[in-house]
Design a protein around this motif. Structure first.
Motif, PDB file in Angstrom:
ATOM      1  N   VAL A   1      28.009  51.828  33.305  1.00  0.00           N
ATOM      2  CA  VAL A   1      28.781  50.660  32.871  1.00  0.00           C
ATOM      3  C   VAL A   1      30.062  50.603  33.697  1.00  0.00           C
ATOM      4  O   VAL A   1      30.825  51.573  33.739  1.00  0.00           O
ATOM      5  CB  VAL A   1      29.121  50.732  31.366  1.00  0.00           C
ATOM      6  N   PHE A   2      30.292  49.460  34.336  1.00  0.00           N
ATOM      7  CA  PHE A   2      31.450  49.272  35.203  1.00  0.00           C
ATOM      8  C   PHE A   2      32.385  48.205  34.629  1.00  0.00           C
ATOM      9  O   PHE A   2      31.928  47.174  34.133  1.00  0.00           O
ATOM     10  CB  PHE A   2      31.014  48.791  36.594  1.00  0.00           C
ATOM     11  N   ARG A   3      33.688  48.464  34.747  1.00  0.00           N
ATOM     12  CA  ARG A   3      34.704  47.452  34.440  1.00  0.00           C
ATOM     13  C   ARG A   3      35.276  46.997  35.772  1.00  0.00           C
ATOM     14  O   ARG A   3      35.673  47.819  36.599  1.00  0.00           O
ATOM     15  CB  ARG A   3      35.809  48.037  33.581  1.00  0.00           C
ATOM     16  N   LEU A   4      35.295  45.679  35.964  1.00  0.00           N
ATOM     17  CA  LEU A   4      35.833  45.097  37.185  1.00  0.00           C
ATOM     18  C   LEU A   4      37.019  44.219  36.790  1.00  0.00           C
ATOM     19  O   LEU A   4      36.843  43.181  36.149  1.00  0.00           O
ATOM     20  CB  LEU A   4      34.776  44.261  37.907  1.00  0.00           C
ATOM     21  N   GLU A   5      38.208  44.650  37.140  1.00  0.00           N
ATOM     22  CA  GLU A   5      39.426  43.918  36.791  1.00  0.00           C
ATOM     23  C   GLU A   5      39.958  43.230  38.046  1.00  0.00           C
ATOM     24  O   GLU A   5      40.234  43.894  39.053  1.00  0.00           O
ATOM     25  CB  GLU A   5      40.469  44.893  36.252  1.00  0.00           C
ATOM     26  N   GLN A   6      40.091  41.914  38.001  1.00  0.00           N
ATOM     27  CA  GLN A   6      40.603  41.195  39.164  1.00  0.00           C
ATOM     28  C   GLN A   6      42.099  41.450  39.266  1.00  0.00           C
ATOM     29  O   GLN A   6      42.853  41.138  38.341  1.00  0.00           O
ATOM     30  CB  GLN A   6      40.309  39.699  39.084  1.00  0.00           C
ATOM     31  N   VAL A   7      42.523  42.052  40.372  1.00  0.00           N
ATOM     32  CA  VAL A   7      43.937  42.387  40.546  1.00  0.00           C
ATOM     33  C   VAL A   7      44.666  41.406  41.438  1.00  0.00           C
ATOM     34  O   VAL A   7      45.885  41.354  41.433  1.00  0.00           O
ATOM     35  CB  VAL A   7      44.119  43.830  41.071  1.00  0.00           C
ATOM     36  N   SER A   8      43.939  40.628  42.201  1.00  0.00           N
ATOM     37  CA  SER A   8      44.576  39.550  42.965  1.00  0.00           C
ATOM     38  C   SER A   8      43.567  38.447  43.202  1.00  0.00           C
ATOM     39  O   SER A   8      42.381  38.677  43.414  1.00  0.00           O
ATOM     40  CB  SER A   8      45.123  40.060  44.299  1.00  0.00           C
ATOM     41  N   ALA A   9      44.093  37.253  43.111  1.00  0.00           N
ATOM     42  CA  ALA A   9      43.267  36.051  43.367  1.00  0.00           C
ATOM     43  C   ALA A   9      43.460  35.675  44.826  1.00  0.00           C
ATOM     44  O   ALA A   9      44.421  36.100  45.472  1.00  0.00           O
ATOM     45  CB  ALA A   9      43.717  34.923  42.446  1.00  0.00           C
ATOM     46  N   PRO A  10      42.576  34.860  45.351  1.00  0.00           N
ATOM     47  CA  PRO A  10      42.735  34.429  46.732  1.00  0.00           C
ATOM     48  C   PRO A  10      44.017  33.617  46.880  1.00  0.00           C
ATOM     49  O   PRO A  10      44.449  32.935  45.956  1.00  0.00           O
ATOM     50  CB  PRO A  10      41.499  33.588  47.017  1.00  0.00           C
TER      51      PRO A  10
END
Length: 109
Positions: free
Chosen positions: A94-103
């Motif tokens: 199980v992976f958590r993917l947290e967006q740390v920067s947007a384009p």
């Protein structure tokens, strides 16, 4: 074959999992490629349930499979994928993917 993956994407990130349904045919699992993330976004990815001994079956365990967080682009996750720990039949990652920067938006946009 012998595995099923799912991902739920929400504002700011995603949860993804891979369940190993059968004994893997290969000792080296293929990377988990995930489609649906922002290709230009940067994500902090962490395996939420790392194996107790991630390197027991590998000479060198990728940092992500030990529970360490790594930062990668959505494009890399889609094209190259995430390394998986060795899973026996019935195992799950199980992976958590947290967006740390947007384009970045172009000037004047």
């Amino acid at each position: 074959p012998g595995a099923v993956a799912t991902m739920v994407v929400g504002e700011g990130g995603a949860l993804a999992s891979l369940a190993q349904l059968e004994t893997p045919a290969s000792a080296s699992p293929d990377p988990l490629r995930l489609v649906g993330l922002d290709p230009e976004g940067l994500y902090r990815v962490r395996l939420l349930n790392p194996p107790r001994r991630p390197s027991a079956a590998m000479k060198v365990a990728p940092a992500l499979t030990t529970g360490a967080a790594v930062e990668v682009s959505g494009r890399l996750i889609e094209t190259i994928g995430l390394p998986l720990p060795m899973l026996a039949a019935g195992g799950i990652a199980v992976f958590r993917l947290e967006q740390v920067s947007a384009p970045r938006k172009p000037l004047g946009a």
